[in-house]
Scaffold this motif. Structure first.
Motif, PDB file in Angstrom:
ATOM      1  N   GLN A 155       0.807  -1.220   0.000  1.00 35.33           N
ATOM      2  CA  GLN A 155       0.000   0.000   0.000  1.00 35.33           C
ATOM      3  C   GLN A 155       0.842   1.273   0.000  1.00 35.33           C
ATOM      4  N   PHE A 156       1.966   1.242   0.737  1.00 35.67           N
ATOM      5  CA  PHE A 156       2.699   2.490   0.953  1.00 35.67           C
ATOM      6  C   PHE A 156       4.150   2.474   0.450  1.00 35.67           C
ATOM      7  N   GLY A 157       4.559   1.388  -0.199  1.00 37.59           N
ATOM      8  CA  GLY A 157       5.955   1.247  -0.603  1.00 37.59           C
ATOM      9  C   GLY A 157       6.493   2.365  -1.477  1.00 37.59           C
ATOM     10  N   GLU A 158       5.625   3.019  -2.238  1.00 42.70           N
ATOM     11  CA  GLU A 158       6.076   4.094  -3.130  1.00 42.70           C
ATOM     12  C   GLU A 158       5.938   5.476  -2.498  1.00 42.70           C
ATOM     13  N   ASP A 159       5.417   5.565  -1.273  1.00 46.81           N
ATOM     14  CA  ASP A 159       5.177   6.849  -0.623  1.00 46.81           C
ATOM     15  C   ASP A 159       6.374   7.267   0.228  1.00 46.81           C
ATOM     16  N   ARG A 160       6.480   8.560   0.433  1.00 47.43           N
ATOM     17  CA  ARG A 160       7.517   9.101   1.289  1.00 47.43           C
ATOM     18  C   ARG A 160       7.344   8.599   2.726  1.00 47.43           C
ATOM     19  N   THR A 161       6.113   8.305   3.106  1.00 51.13           N
ATOM     20  CA  THR A 161       5.831   7.781   4.437  1.00 51.13           C
ATOM     21  C   THR A 161       6.615   6.495   4.704  1.00 51.13           C
ATOM     22  N   PHE A 162       6.756   5.688   3.686  1.00 46.11           N
ATOM     23  CA  PHE A 162       7.467   4.422   3.810  1.00 46.11           C
ATOM     24  C   PHE A 162       8.942   4.668   4.127  1.00 46.11           C
ATOM     25  N   ASP A 163       9.536   5.635   3.452  1.00 44.79           N
ATOM     26  CA  ASP A 163      10.944   5.960   3.687  1.00 44.79           C
ATOM     27  C   ASP A 163      11.150   6.531   5.093  1.00 44.79           C
ATOM     28  N   ILE A 164      10.205   7.334   5.540  1.00 43.90           N
ATOM     29  CA  ILE A 164      10.295   7.889   6.900  1.00 43.90           C
ATOM     30  C   ILE A 164      10.226   6.767   7.930  1.00 43.90           C
ATOM     31  N   LEU A 165       9.330   5.814   7.696  1.00 39.06           N
ATOM     32  CA  LEU A 165       9.213   4.680   8.605  1.00 39.06           C
ATOM     33  C   LEU A 165      10.512   3.882   8.637  1.00 39.06           C
ATOM     34  N   LEU A 166      11.110   3.640   7.481  1.00 43.17           N
ATOM     35  CA  LEU A 166      12.371   2.899   7.432  1.00 43.17           C
ATOM     36  C   LEU A 166      13.446   3.607   8.247  1.00 43.17           C
ATOM     37  N   ASP A 167      13.540   4.913   8.086  1.00 43.01           N
ATOM     38  CA  ASP A 167      14.538   5.677   8.838  1.00 43.01           C
ATOM     39  C   ASP A 167      14.326   5.519  10.337  1.00 43.01           C
ATOM     40  N   HIS A 168      13.062   5.578  10.759  1.00 41.82           N
ATOM     41  CA  HIS A 168      12.748   5.479  12.184  1.00 41.82           C
ATOM     42  C   HIS A 168      13.055   4.083  12.714  1.00 41.82           C
ATOM     43  N   LEU A 169      12.645   3.066  11.971  1.00 43.83           N
ATOM     44  CA  LEU A 169      12.876   1.693  12.421  1.00 43.83           C
ATOM     45  C   LEU A 169      14.364   1.375  12.498  1.00 43.83           C
ATOM     46  N   ASN A 170      15.133   1.885  11.563  1.00 47.77           N
ATOM     47  CA  ASN A 170      16.569   1.625  11.576  1.00 47.77           C
ATOM     48  C   ASN A 170      17.265   2.227  12.788  1.00 47.77           C
ATOM     49  N   GLN A 171      16.631   3.195  13.417  1.00 45.25           N
ATOM     50  CA  GLN A 171      17.171   3.766  14.650  1.00 45.25           C
ATOM     51  C   GLN A 171      16.858   2.893  15.863  1.00 45.25           C
TER      52      GLN A 171
END
Length: 231
Positions: A171-187
């Protein structure tokens, strides 16, 4: 518990963007629903363990552990994650003999569904921390996505890897929201695996994202017994 030939074990691979094979997930299916030829079955995806009693799940987990001991003793050198739920986590925490067996499986990872953390409590956190102490297997979090995730649990720092739910990725893989989530999870963990990669275009979409690995029906799974036979 049903006969051991009522179900089959197979391994689904996890690949890095570089094409490197990183790990495997041990999956279980009833023998009459064990097609691994890259065909997604919605009924199967509803959850194998949800169809089993607590005792059946525990006995099945013990059988999985024995199979992994055989495989690793035969010289297998790659990480394998194994799915568990509340009942199995509680069983591990209470069973010293199982803990001793898990202590020999240094390449095993305990994969906990985000369904567990959806009802997260302090008692749950203490139980998971206890399991993390009595076994060498790092904890992985499965199915991270809306409705079944708890950032408080992630903030505890007990998870080595977080797997993003396939529905969320689709659903969200192409959205900027997905990239923000990845950044947060990687922390909050050491890396993120994205599930549900079924096409080359989906793999290409993830090619330059901040992920540890990808998993899905794009890649061929293998039967565990086939690996044991080759050992």
């Amino acid at each position: 518990m049903g006969r051991k030939n009522d179900y089959l074990f197979f391994l689904e691979p996890v690949y890095a963007n570089s094409g490197e094979l990183l790990a495997w997930e041990l999956l279980t299916r009833f023998a009459d629903d064990a097609d691994i030829n890259n065909k997604r079955n919605p009924n199967r995806d509803a959850g194998f363990f949800s169809q089993l009693s607590a005792d059946h799940k525990w006995q099945l987990f013990l059988h999985q552990v024995e199979k992994l001991i055989q495989l690793y003793h035969a010289g297998f050198k790659q990480v394998i994650s194994v799915n568990v739920d509340r009942d199995i986590v509680a069983g591990i925490f209470k069973d010293a003999e199982v803990q001793q067996k898990l202590a020999t499986l240094t390449l095993m990872r305990i994969e906990i569904s985000a369904f567990f953390t959806a009802r997260f409590s302090r008692a749950d956190l203490l139980t998971l921390k206890g399991v993390a102490k009595v076994t060498p297997a790092p904890l992985w979090l499965d199915d991270f996505g809306p409705g079944y995730s708890n950032l408080t649990m992630l903030d505890s720092g007990i998870f080595e890897i977080v797997k993003i739910d396939k529905e969320f990725f689709w659903q969200f893989g192409e959205d900027r929201t997905f990239d923000i989530l990845l950044d947060h999870l990687n922390q909050l963990c050491r890396g993120v695996i994205v599930e549900g990669v079924e096409t080359q275009s989906q793999a290409d979409l993830l090619a330059h994202k901040a992920i540890y690995g990808m998993q899905g029906y794009l890649w061929q799974s293998v039967y565990l017994n086939d690996l044991l036979a080759q050992s």
